[in-house]
Design a protein around this motif. Sequence first.
Motif, PDB file in Angstrom:
ATOM      1  N   GLN A 102     -10.338 -13.102   1.955  1.00  0.00           N
ATOM      2  CA  GLN A 102     -10.588 -12.283   0.695  1.00  0.00           C
ATOM      3  C   GLN A 102     -12.005 -12.005   0.398  1.00  0.00           C
ATOM      4  O   GLN A 102     -12.657 -12.093  -0.659  1.00  0.00           O
ATOM      5  N   ARG A 103     -12.909 -11.212   1.437  1.00  0.00           N
ATOM      6  CA  ARG A 103     -14.399 -10.826   1.166  1.00  0.00           C
ATOM      7  C   ARG A 103     -14.373  -9.794   0.574  1.00  0.00           C
ATOM      8  O   ARG A 103     -15.383  -9.557  -0.126  1.00  0.00           O
ATOM      9  N   THR A 104     -13.217  -8.831   0.466  1.00  0.00           N
ATOM     10  CA  THR A 104     -13.628  -7.484  -0.336  1.00  0.00           C
ATOM     11  C   THR A 104     -12.420  -7.346  -1.552  1.00  0.00           C
ATOM     12  O   THR A 104     -12.488  -6.669  -2.400  1.00  0.00           O
ATOM     13  N   ALA A 113      -5.718  -2.036   9.595  1.00  0.00           N
ATOM     14  CA  ALA A 113      -6.982  -1.438   9.259  1.00  0.00           C
ATOM     15  C   ALA A 113      -7.619  -2.280   8.232  1.00  0.00           C
ATOM     16  O   ALA A 113      -8.890  -2.535   8.263  1.00  0.00           O
ATOM     17  N   ASP A 114      -6.966  -2.791   7.481  1.00  0.00           N
ATOM     18  CA  ASP A 114      -7.563  -3.421   6.113  1.00  0.00           C
ATOM     19  C   ASP A 114      -8.122  -4.880   6.768  1.00  0.00           C
ATOM     20  O   ASP A 114      -9.007  -5.322   6.310  1.00  0.00           O
ATOM     21  N   ASP A 225      -9.676   5.303   3.701  1.00  0.00           N
ATOM     22  CA  ASP A 225      -8.557   4.689   3.839  1.00  0.00           C
ATOM     23  C   ASP A 225      -8.237   3.317   2.771  1.00  0.00           C
ATOM     24  O   ASP A 225      -7.254   3.293   1.942  1.00  0.00           O
ATOM     25  N   ALA A 226      -9.394   2.648   2.390  1.00  0.00           N
ATOM     26  CA  ALA A 226      -9.494   1.602   1.572  1.00  0.00           C
ATOM     27  C   ALA A 226      -9.491   2.208   0.439  1.00  0.00           C
ATOM     28  O   ALA A 226      -8.810   1.565  -0.744  1.00  0.00           O
ATOM     29  N   SER A 227      -9.586   3.178  -0.059  1.00  0.00           N
ATOM     30  CA  SER A 227      -9.655   3.975  -1.328  1.00  0.00           C
ATOM     31  C   SER A 227      -8.463   4.731  -1.649  1.00  0.00           C
ATOM     32  O   SER A 227      -8.308   5.246  -2.883  1.00  0.00           O
ATOM     33  N   SER A 231      -1.569   4.274   0.753  1.00  0.00           N
ATOM     34  CA  SER A 231      -1.677   3.720   2.166  1.00  0.00           C
ATOM     35  C   SER A 231      -1.399   2.392   2.207  1.00  0.00           C
ATOM     36  O   SER A 231      -1.622   1.444   1.193  1.00  0.00           O
ATOM     37  N   SER A 232      -0.627   2.128   3.281  1.00  0.00           N
ATOM     38  CA  SER A 232      -0.240   0.497   3.726  1.00  0.00           C
ATOM     39  C   SER A 232      -1.468   0.163   4.493  1.00  0.00           C
ATOM     40  O   SER A 232      -1.404  -0.983   5.163  1.00  0.00           O
TER      41      SER A 232
END
Length: 292
Positions: A102-104, A113-114, A225-227, A231-232
């Motif tokens: 849970q770093r981000t 990708a996550d 992608d994170a934003s 997206s999955s």
Amino acid sequence: MPTSKSRHISRLTRDTLALVLAGGRGSRLHELTGRRAKPAVFFGGKFRIIDFPLSNCVNSGIRRISVVTQYKAHSLIRHLVRGWTSFQSELGEFVEVLPASQRTSSGWYSGTADAIYQNLDIIRSWRPRYILVLGGDHVYKMDYGPLLAHHVEKQADMTISCNEVTLEEAKGFGVISVDQENRVTAFDEKPDKPQPVPGSSSIALASMGNYVFNTEYLYQILQQDASNNQSSHDFGKDIIPSIIHDSQVYAYPFQAEETGEKPYWRDVGTLDAFWEANIDLVEVTPELNLYD
């Protein structure tokens, strides 16, 4: 005496960080993954499935390796600590574990990708020029050096290692379409009706789940992608289809460099496939030689 080509590849492998994605639940293996992640399942007696990408890395000259874990990771981590810690840290060599921490965000890894995005701060500290993303659950032997050389030669942003499979088998993979230069023109994740390769009615080109990225390019697309709330955060489902038209994405066919023949590669994601791959080893001359 090393050739100029081998020296070129050696420089590329030294500049590469390998990220082995090993957090898979492997639910189709049923009881075999009741207590451990799929990459930690025993194979061929004393080996584990994850030993194949790790051995491939070491034999390719890639000695900076991070293993991304999540599901029931204790057996996997114990195996890595006991069997893969004889690296020279003073030379920058390592096999390290990147557990879901849970770093981000407050969530666990939500996709392939996550899993990498959540560890970008650690990855940046190693300053690799290229990042090799590998699945931790396939049985095969591969020299990743020519894959890296192909990536550089094509001036690619991303290169996808791929393999020819039957249309029925292709339903379980990401299916790639390419042009005459092997540039990826389409990517379809686990399609019901896979598209065959040109000139064939029975063979499709499937992603092996092995990717090469230019490091800065990977940082850029992971942040985008994170934003994206829609997206999955998965390479196959989201990232690859979204970048193939605007980026230099190439396919690298997995074949024997000397003969051009199709090498041994198995996805052991089901009980039948796992059993068949183990039985392959009992042949008088097995197609997969674990003792060469």
